[in-house]
Write a protein that holds these residues in place. Structure first.
Motif, PDB file in Angstrom:
ATOM      1  N   ALA A   9     -32.418 103.540  39.297  1.00 32.94           N
ATOM      2  CA  ALA A   9     -32.405 103.621  37.833  1.00 32.94           C
ATOM      3  C   ALA A   9     -32.785 105.021  37.365  1.00 32.94           C
ATOM      4  O   ALA A   9     -32.208 105.548  36.400  1.00 32.94           O
ATOM      5  CB  ALA A   9     -33.339 102.579  37.244  1.00 32.94           C
ATOM      6  N   ARG A  10     -33.754 105.639  38.029  1.00 36.31           N
ATOM      7  CA  ARG A  10     -34.144 107.002  37.656  1.00 36.31           C
ATOM      8  C   ARG A  10     -32.997 107.982  37.881  1.00 36.31           C
ATOM      9  O   ARG A  10     -32.723 108.846  37.039  1.00 36.31           O
ATOM     10  CB  ARG A  10     -35.382 107.431  38.451  1.00 36.31           C
ATOM     11  CG  ARG A  10     -36.678 106.777  37.993  1.00 36.31           C
ATOM     12  CD  ARG A  10     -37.877 107.480  38.593  1.00 36.31           C
ATOM     13  NE  ARG A  10     -37.919 107.354  40.053  1.00 36.31           N
ATOM     14  CZ  ARG A  10     -38.513 106.358  40.703  1.00 36.31           C
ATOM     15  NH1 ARG A  10     -39.143 105.410  40.022  1.00 36.31           N
ATOM     16  NH2 ARG A  10     -38.512 106.317  42.011  1.00 36.31           N
ATOM     17  N   LEU A  11     -32.324 107.844  39.006  1.00 32.93           N
ATOM     18  CA  LEU A  11     -31.187 108.721  39.300  1.00 32.93           C
ATOM     19  C   LEU A  11     -30.076 108.546  38.267  1.00 32.93           C
ATOM     20  O   LEU A  11     -29.483 109.522  37.795  1.00 32.93           O
ATOM     21  CB  LEU A  11     -30.648 108.432  40.700  1.00 32.93           C
ATOM     22  CG  LEU A  11     -31.525 108.872  41.872  1.00 32.93           C
ATOM     23  CD1 LEU A  11     -30.935 108.371  43.184  1.00 32.93           C
ATOM     24  CD2 LEU A  11     -31.634 110.400  41.895  1.00 32.93           C
ATOM     25  N   LEU A  12     -29.787 107.317  37.900  1.00 31.23           N
ATOM     26  CA  LEU A  12     -28.729 107.053  36.930  1.00 31.23           C
ATOM     27  C   LEU A  12     -29.110 107.576  35.548  1.00 31.23           C
ATOM     28  O   LEU A  12     -28.265 108.091  34.814  1.00 31.23           O
ATOM     29  CB  LEU A  12     -28.422 105.559  36.873  1.00 31.23           C
ATOM     30  CG  LEU A  12     -27.842 104.941  38.158  1.00 31.23           C
ATOM     31  CD1 LEU A  12     -27.567 103.444  37.959  1.00 31.23           C
ATOM     32  CD2 LEU A  12     -26.579 105.666  38.590  1.00 31.23           C
ATOM     33  N   GLU A  57     -24.599 106.609  43.906  1.00 34.87           N
ATOM     34  CA  GLU A  57     -24.076 107.967  43.772  1.00 34.87           C
ATOM     35  C   GLU A  57     -22.759 107.966  42.994  1.00 34.87           C
ATOM     36  O   GLU A  57     -22.538 108.808  42.121  1.00 34.87           O
ATOM     37  CB  GLU A  57     -23.874 108.584  45.151  1.00 34.87           C
ATOM     38  CG  GLU A  57     -23.349 110.018  45.095  1.00 34.87           C
ATOM     39  CD  GLU A  57     -23.147 110.609  46.478  1.00 34.87           C
ATOM     40  OE1 GLU A  57     -22.526 111.682  46.565  1.00 34.87           O
ATOM     41  OE2 GLU A  57     -23.606 109.990  47.457  1.00 34.87           O
ATOM     42  N   ARG A  58     -21.894 107.015  43.285  1.00 42.91           N
ATOM     43  CA  ARG A  58     -20.620 106.929  42.561  1.00 42.91           C
ATOM     44  C   ARG A  58     -20.856 106.607  41.085  1.00 42.91           C
ATOM     45  O   ARG A  58     -20.191 107.157  40.209  1.00 42.91           O
ATOM     46  CB  ARG A  58     -19.718 105.878  43.210  1.00 42.91           C
ATOM     47  CG  ARG A  58     -19.204 106.291  44.582  1.00 42.91           C
ATOM     48  CD  ARG A  58     -18.544 105.131  45.307  1.00 42.91           C
ATOM     49  NE  ARG A  58     -17.348 104.657  44.600  1.00 42.91           N
ATOM     50  CZ  ARG A  58     -16.653 103.579  44.973  1.00 42.91           C
ATOM     51  NH1 ARG A  58     -17.060 102.861  46.031  1.00 42.91           N
ATOM     52  NH2 ARG A  58     -15.575 103.234  44.299  1.00 42.91           N
ATOM     53  N   ARG A  59     -21.824 105.739  40.810  1.00 33.98           N
ATOM     54  CA  ARG A  59     -22.118 105.418  39.407  1.00 33.98           C
ATOM     55  C   ARG A  59     -22.710 106.632  38.701  1.00 33.98           C
ATOM     56  O   ARG A  59     -22.426 106.869  37.520  1.00 33.98           O
ATOM     57  CB  ARG A  59     -23.092 104.233  39.330  1.00 33.98           C
ATOM     58  CG  ARG A  59     -23.372 103.770  37.898  1.00 33.98           C
ATOM     59  CD  ARG A  59     -22.152 103.158  37.255  1.00 33.98           C
ATOM     60  NE  ARG A  59     -22.351 102.874  35.836  1.00 33.98           N
ATOM     61  CZ  ARG A  59     -21.840 103.601  34.851  1.00 33.98           C
ATOM     62  NH1 ARG A  59     -21.112 104.681  35.131  1.00 33.98           N
ATOM     63  NH2 ARG A  59     -22.032 103.272  33.589  1.00 33.98           N
ATOM     64  N   ALA A  60     -23.513 107.411  39.411  1.00 31.84           N
ATOM     65  CA  ALA A  60     -24.077 108.617  38.817  1.00 31.84           C
ATOM     66  C   ALA A  60     -22.988 109.621  38.468  1.00 31.84           C
ATOM     67  O   ALA A  60     -23.159 110.432  37.542  1.00 31.84           O
ATOM     68  CB  ALA A  60     -25.094 109.243  39.767  1.00 31.84           C
ATOM     69  N   ARG A  61     -21.861 109.570  39.173  1.00 33.76           N
ATOM     70  CA  ARG A  61     -20.715 110.425  38.842  1.00 33.76           C
ATOM     71  C   ARG A  61     -19.876 109.810  37.732  1.00 33.76           C
ATOM     72  O   ARG A  61     -18.802 110.292  37.429  1.00 33.76           O
ATOM     73  CB  ARG A  61     -19.862 110.666  40.088  1.00 33.76           C
ATOM     74  CG  ARG A  61     -20.584 111.463  41.184  1.00 33.76           C
ATOM     75  CD  ARG A  61     -19.600 112.043  42.184  1.00 33.76           C
ATOM     76  NE  ARG A  61     -18.818 111.017  42.854  1.00 33.76           N
ATOM     77  CZ  ARG A  61     -19.102 110.497  44.039  1.00 33.76           C
ATOM     78  NH1 ARG A  61     -20.188 110.901  44.686  1.00 33.76           N
ATOM     79  NH2 ARG A  61     -18.331 109.574  44.588  1.00 33.76           N
ATOM     80  N   ARG A  62     -20.387 108.732  37.147  1.00 36.95           N
ATOM     81  CA  ARG A  62     -19.825 108.045  35.985  1.00 36.95           C
ATOM     82  C   ARG A  62     -18.563 107.254  36.307  1.00 36.95           C
ATOM     83  O   ARG A  62     -17.741 106.999  35.435  1.00 36.95           O
ATOM     84  CB  ARG A  62     -19.564 109.028  34.841  1.00 36.95           C
ATOM     85  CG  ARG A  62     -20.777 109.837  34.435  1.00 36.95           C
ATOM     86  CD  ARG A  62     -21.994 108.983  34.043  1.00 36.95           C
ATOM     87  NE  ARG A  62     -21.760 108.249  32.812  1.00 36.95           N
ATOM     88  CZ  ARG A  62     -22.033 108.739  31.602  1.00 36.95           C
ATOM     89  NH1 ARG A  62     -22.547 109.954  31.475  1.00 36.95           N
ATOM     90  NH2 ARG A  62     -21.819 108.017  30.522  1.00 36.95           N
ATOM     91  N   GLU A  63     -18.435 106.838  37.559  1.00 36.59           N
ATOM     92  CA  GLU A  63     -17.409 105.847  37.880  1.00 36.59           C
ATOM     93  C   GLU A  63     -17.830 104.533  37.224  1.00 36.59           C
ATOM     94  O   GLU A  63     -19.006 104.152  37.290  1.00 36.59           O
ATOM     95  CB  GLU A  63     -17.298 105.684  39.388  1.00 36.59           C
ATOM     96  CG  GLU A  63     -16.096 104.869  39.826  1.00 36.59           C
ATOM     97  CD  GLU A  63     -15.859 104.923  41.323  1.00 36.59           C
ATOM     98  OE1 GLU A  63     -15.159 104.040  41.841  1.00 36.59           O
ATOM     99  OE2 GLU A  63     -16.370 105.873  41.973  1.00 36.59           O
TER     100      GLU A  63
END
Length: 294
Positions: A9-12, A57-63
């Motif tokens: 959650a922090r990463l996102l 990681e993929r969600r953090a790239r806004r996938e």
């Protein structure tokens, strides 16, 4: 498990994801094969950490989250979601509401309603109507073969029938065999103007252009085609329901009035923004003659 979700959650959040904690929990539940992370075991199973980290990681790239987990909730159903087809979103649930209510009213009169969903995408509106109004005949149309295929599969997964067809709403003979027979016509068409750009990367970078740009200087070419189709397809007294951008309510009401609709109004979405046009075809109106030319 809690520490892993908190860290994700922090990463996102640092990546600007609007809902970091729910997304982190949803990804964990997906990896674990449970409906909710609270149902997960205290200790993560082997292989969880690597797979979870990859998805975060993929969600953090806004996938889009929906692409990562392969599904999304919409009203009473869970729909399959795939890249290349517009992702259903919560604000469209309010578009379904007047359509469902009208279809139920027709059903209560003693006959099965005929419903048409134009620009159906993954089928959230069509499938919801088929599920929530048993006995309704639902026809869904989209210009994208991938969207039509996904709509058919989503209907089958819910145990309902939707007649999913490939077609362009701008074709003047589209569904001509149903002229003057449709009780409810509902649509979430593309409506973004050419000089506008979606703010969210999930939309801008991942939803198909065919489902976003409405055509014309105001983005309303396709929505106007929906209105024209509605004026032809709807039975006298039939209901039209169309989603649009919040800045397009005045223009679309005027376009509906120009097409001869009555009781033209705009309904708010979940946040109170004017996002849904509703209108009726006048009772006593005759079916329009359709030119067979495209």
């Amino acid at each position: 498990m809690r520490a892993a979700v908190q860290g994700a959650a922090r990463l996102l959040a640092e990546a600007g994801v609007p809902s970091p904690r729910p997304d982190a929990a949803a990804l964990a539940a997906h990896v674990l094969g449970v409906d909710h992370v609270l149902l997960a075991p205290d200790e993560a199973p082997p292989g969880f950490a690597a797979r979870y980290a990859g998805l975060v990681e993929r969600r953090a790239r806004r996938e889009p989250l929906q692409h990562l987990v392969g599904r999304t909730g919409f009203r009473r159903v869970v729909l399959l979601v795939e890249p290349g087809v517009f992702v259903p979103r919560p604000e469209t649930e309010t578009v379904a509401e007047p359509a469902v209510a009208e279809a139920r009213r027709v059903a209560a009169s003693g006959r099965p309603p005929l419903v048409v969903d134009l620009c159906c995408g993954a089928g959230p509106l069509a499938v919801s109507l088929a599920v929530e109004v048993p006995g309704a005949r639902v026809v869904a149309v989209d210009a994208s073969p991938a969207a039509v295929d996904l709509t058919a599969r989503n209907a089958a997964a819910q145990g309902v029938t939707v007649e999913a067809l490939v077609g362009d709403v701008r074709e003047r003979a589209l569904l001509a065999e149903l002229d003057g027979m449709v009780d409810v016509l509902v649509s979430n068409p593309p409506y973004i103007p050419p000089d506008a750009e979606p703010v969210d990367p999930e939309v801008r970078d991942h939803d198909p252009a065919l489902a976003l740009w409405g055509g014309g200087m105001d983005g309303l070419d396709v929505p106007r085609a929906v209105l024209a189709a509605g004026a032809r397809l709807l039975a006298p007294g039939g209901l039209l329901v169309v989603e649009h951008a919040e800045v397009q309510d005045t223009a679309l009401r005027a376009a509906a009035a120009a097409e001869g609709f009555m009781d033209v109004a705009t309904l708010p979405d979940l946040t109170g923004r004017p996002r849904t046009l509703v209108a009726r075809r006048p009772r006593g109106a005759r079916a329009r003659v359709t030119d067979s030319a495209p």
